[in-house]
Design a protein around this motif. Structure first.
Motif, PDB file in Angstrom:
ATOM      1  N   ARG A 108      -3.398  13.902   2.825  1.00 32.84           N
ATOM      2  CA  ARG A 108      -3.955  14.475   4.052  1.00 32.84           C
ATOM      3  C   ARG A 108      -3.426  13.730   5.285  1.00 32.84           C
ATOM      4  N   ARG A 109      -3.429  12.414   5.214  1.00 42.52           N
ATOM      5  CA  ARG A 109      -2.950  11.612   6.347  1.00 42.52           C
ATOM      6  C   ARG A 109      -1.463  11.848   6.606  1.00 42.52           C
ATOM      7  N   LEU A 110      -0.661  11.826   5.544  1.00 42.19           N
ATOM      8  CA  LEU A 110       0.789  11.989   5.704  1.00 42.19           C
ATOM      9  C   LEU A 110       1.152  13.368   6.238  1.00 42.19           C
ATOM     10  N   ALA A 111       0.500  14.393   5.717  1.00 44.00           N
ATOM     11  CA  ALA A 111       0.794  15.759   6.151  1.00 44.00           C
ATOM     12  C   ALA A 111       0.448  15.947   7.623  1.00 44.00           C
ATOM     13  N   GLY A 112      -0.503  15.166   8.123  1.00 45.36           N
ATOM     14  CA  GLY A 112      -0.917  15.286   9.513  1.00 45.36           C
ATOM     15  C   GLY A 112      -0.078  14.511  10.506  1.00 45.36           C
ATOM     16  N   ARG A 113       0.855  13.672  10.027  1.00 50.13           N
ATOM     17  CA  ARG A 113       1.654  12.846  10.940  1.00 50.13           C
ATOM     18  C   ARG A 113       2.766  13.620  11.622  1.00 50.13           C
ATOM     19  N   GLY A 114       3.361  14.588  10.891  1.00 53.04           N
ATOM     20  CA  GLY A 114       4.418  15.401  11.477  1.00 53.04           C
ATOM     21  C   GLY A 114       5.774  14.758  11.598  1.00 53.04           C
ATOM     22  N   ARG A 115       6.013  13.636  10.911  1.00 53.67           N
ATOM     23  CA  ARG A 115       7.360  13.042  10.928  1.00 53.67           C
ATOM     24  C   ARG A 115       8.285  13.872  10.043  1.00 53.67           C
ATOM     25  N   ALA A 116       9.582  13.790  10.320  1.00 49.16           N
ATOM     26  CA  ALA A 116      10.566  14.581   9.561  1.00 49.16           C
ATOM     27  C   ALA A 116      10.529  14.262   8.070  1.00 49.16           C
ATOM     28  N   ASP A 117      10.223  13.000   7.726  1.00 49.05           N
ATOM     29  CA  ASP A 117      10.193  12.627   6.304  1.00 49.05           C
ATOM     30  C   ASP A 117       8.802  12.817   5.690  1.00 49.05           C
ATOM     31  N   ASP A 118       7.940  13.580   6.356  1.00 45.18           N
ATOM     32  CA  ASP A 118       6.595  13.837   5.844  1.00 45.18           C
ATOM     33  C   ASP A 118       6.382  15.300   5.451  1.00 45.18           C
ATOM     34  N   LYS A 119       7.423  15.957   4.964  1.00 47.14           N
ATOM     35  CA  LYS A 119       7.293  17.308   4.411  1.00 47.14           C
ATOM     36  C   LYS A 119       6.584  17.187   3.062  1.00 47.14           C
ATOM     37  N   PRO A 120       5.815  18.218   2.631  1.00 47.56           N
ATOM     38  CA  PRO A 120       5.045  18.112   1.378  1.00 47.56           C
ATOM     39  C   PRO A 120       5.857  17.661   0.163  1.00 47.56           C
ATOM     40  N   GLU A 121       7.052  18.208  -0.031  1.00 51.74           N
ATOM     41  CA  GLU A 121       7.842  17.823  -1.212  1.00 51.74           C
ATOM     42  C   GLU A 121       8.314  16.369  -1.120  1.00 51.74           C
ATOM     43  N   VAL A 122       8.600  15.911   0.104  1.00 44.89           N
ATOM     44  CA  VAL A 122       9.026  14.518   0.289  1.00 44.89           C
ATOM     45  C   VAL A 122       7.822  13.590   0.118  1.00 44.89           C
ATOM     46  N   ILE A 123       6.657  14.013   0.616  1.00 43.65           N
ATOM     47  CA  ILE A 123       5.433  13.219   0.441  1.00 43.65           C
ATOM     48  C   ILE A 123       5.164  13.010  -1.049  1.00 43.65           C
ATOM     49  N   ARG A 124       5.220  14.095  -1.827  1.00 46.78           N
ATOM     50  CA  ARG A 124       4.975  13.976  -3.277  1.00 46.78           C
ATOM     51  C   ARG A 124       5.946  12.989  -3.917  1.00 46.78           C
ATOM     52  N   GLN A 125       7.226  13.102  -3.550  1.00 39.15           N
ATOM     53  CA  GLN A 125       8.240  12.205  -4.113  1.00 39.15           C
ATOM     54  C   GLN A 125       7.966  10.748  -3.727  1.00 39.15           C
TER      55      GLN A 125
ATOM     56  N   ARG B 118      15.973  11.927   1.188  1.00 40.88           N
ATOM     57  CA  ARG B 118      15.573  12.564  -0.071  1.00 40.88           C
ATOM     58  C   ARG B 118      14.221  12.041  -0.566  1.00 40.88           C
ATOM     59  N   GLY B 119      13.600  11.144   0.201  1.00 41.27           N
ATOM     60  CA  GLY B 119      12.314  10.585  -0.212  1.00 41.27           C
ATOM     61  C   GLY B 119      12.460   9.509  -1.270  1.00 41.27           C
ATOM     62  N   GLU B 120      13.674   8.992  -1.434  1.00 42.55           N
ATOM     63  CA  GLU B 120      13.911   7.947  -2.435  1.00 42.55           C
ATOM     64  C   GLU B 120      13.853   6.578  -1.769  1.00 42.55           C
TER      65      GLU B 120
ATOM     66  N   GLY C  35       0.853  -1.185   0.000  1.00 41.49           N
ATOM     67  CA  GLY C  35       0.000   0.000   0.000  1.00 41.49           C
ATOM     68  C   GLY C  35       0.878   1.221   0.000  1.00 41.49           C
ATOM     69  N   PRO C  36       0.363   2.331  -0.485  1.00 34.16           N
ATOM     70  CA  PRO C  36       1.154   3.554  -0.557  1.00 34.16           C
ATOM     71  C   PRO C  36       1.449   4.113   0.832  1.00 34.16           C
ATOM     72  N   PRO C  37       2.447   5.020   0.926  1.00 32.79           N
ATOM     73  CA  PRO C  37       2.713   5.678   2.203  1.00 32.79           C
ATOM     74  C   PRO C  37       1.439   6.351   2.708  1.00 32.79           C
ATOM     75  N   GLY C  38       1.130   6.161   3.985  1.00 32.81           N
ATOM     76  CA  GLY C  38      -0.045   6.786   4.573  1.00 32.81           C
ATOM     77  C   GLY C  38      -1.317   5.968   4.467  1.00 32.81           C
ATOM     78  N   ALA C  39      -1.239   4.770   3.889  1.00 35.24           N
ATOM     79  CA  ALA C  39      -2.441   3.950   3.719  1.00 35.24           C
ATOM     80  C   ALA C  39      -2.920   3.339   5.028  1.00 35.24           C
ATOM     81  N   GLY C  40      -2.056   3.320   6.039  1.00 34.54           N
ATOM     82  CA  GLY C  40      -2.437   2.718   7.319  1.00 34.54           C
ATOM     83  C   GLY C  40      -1.900   1.319   7.499  1.00 34.54           C
ATOM     84  N   LYS C  41      -0.886   0.960   6.718  1.00 35.46           N
ATOM     85  CA  LYS C  41      -0.323  -0.386   6.825  1.00 35.46           C
ATOM     86  C   LYS C  41       0.210  -0.674   8.227  1.00 35.46           C
ATOM     87  N   GLY C  42       0.893   0.304   8.827  1.00 35.44           N
ATOM     88  CA  GLY C  42       1.458   0.078  10.159  1.00 35.44           C
ATOM     89  C   GLY C  42       0.389  -0.238  11.193  1.00 35.44           C
ATOM     90  N   THR C  43      -0.676   0.524  11.179  1.00 36.20           N
ATOM     91  CA  THR C  43      -1.786   0.320  12.116  1.00 36.20           C
ATOM     92  C   THR C  43      -2.431  -1.048  11.905  1.00 36.20           C
TER      93      THR C  43
END
Length: 187
Positions: A122-139, A55-57, A7-15
């Motif tokens: 929306r989910r990723l932007a709300g987590r606040g982790r260092a690797d969840d900045k908008p440009e990194v999320i898009r990448q 770098r979001g890679e 599943g994509p980042p933020g899909a809730g796989k961890g939960t």
């Protein structure tokens, strides 16, 4: 039971993964957690992986495959496991297949958690982790679409893929997952 969870980042796989491993008493193998732990411990593997993660890679296959190969030898994997975040590419899937074939322990099922992209952002932007900045999320979402989505066809052709709607409450989503996994657990 041997499961790959896609599943994509933020899909809730961890939960959902936590609920799955508790219910079916299998090991949770999260490459993200393993990589973050290695990075935080500043191991050579972790420092190398962090160059890509910051770098979001995606971390290169050879690093991930070595990490998984070692982890699958652990005693807690004998009852089964949930692979969360691996494989991410066809090459990784083929390496996993070869690894499992050599041990005569094929996968039972591949679960895909489906969530619309606007909800993911929306989910990723709300987590606040260092690797969840908008440009990194898009990448990360672009990397998922280009490198990981081809796995869905790969596993569909092997008749292993089962898709789950990942929108709703945690419990609603888990009930959908449980309905699929109970078939494989013999419940």
């Amino acid at each position: 039971m041997r499961i790959v969870f896609i599943g994509p980042p933020g899909a809730g796989k961890g939960t959902q993964a936590q609920k799955i491993v508790e219910r079916y008493m299998i090991a949770h193998l999260s490459t993200g957690d393993m990589l973050r732990a290695a990075r935080d411990a500043k191991t050579p593997l972790g420092l190398k992986a962090d160059e890509f993660m910051s770098r979001g890679e995606l971390v290169p296959d050879d690093i991930i495959i070595d990490l998984i190969r070692e982890r699958l030898q652990s005693p807690d994997c004998r009852r089964g496991y949930l692979l969360d975040g691996f494989p991410r590419t066809i090459a990784q899937a083929e390496a996993l297949d070869a690894m499992l074939a050599s041990q005569n322990t094929p996968l039972d099922v591949v679960l895909e958690l489906q969530v619309p992209e606007d909800e993911l952002f929306r989910r990723l932007a709300g987590r606040g982790r260092a690797d969840d900045k908008p440009e990194v999320i898009r990448q990360r979402l672009v990397a998922y679409r280009t490198q990981t989505e081809p796995l869905l066809d790969y596993y569909r052709r092997k008749n292993l893929l089962r898709s789950v709607d990942g929108v709703g409450t945690v419990d609603e989503i888990f009930e959908r997952i449980r309905a699929i996994l109970d078939e494989f657990a013999g419940a």
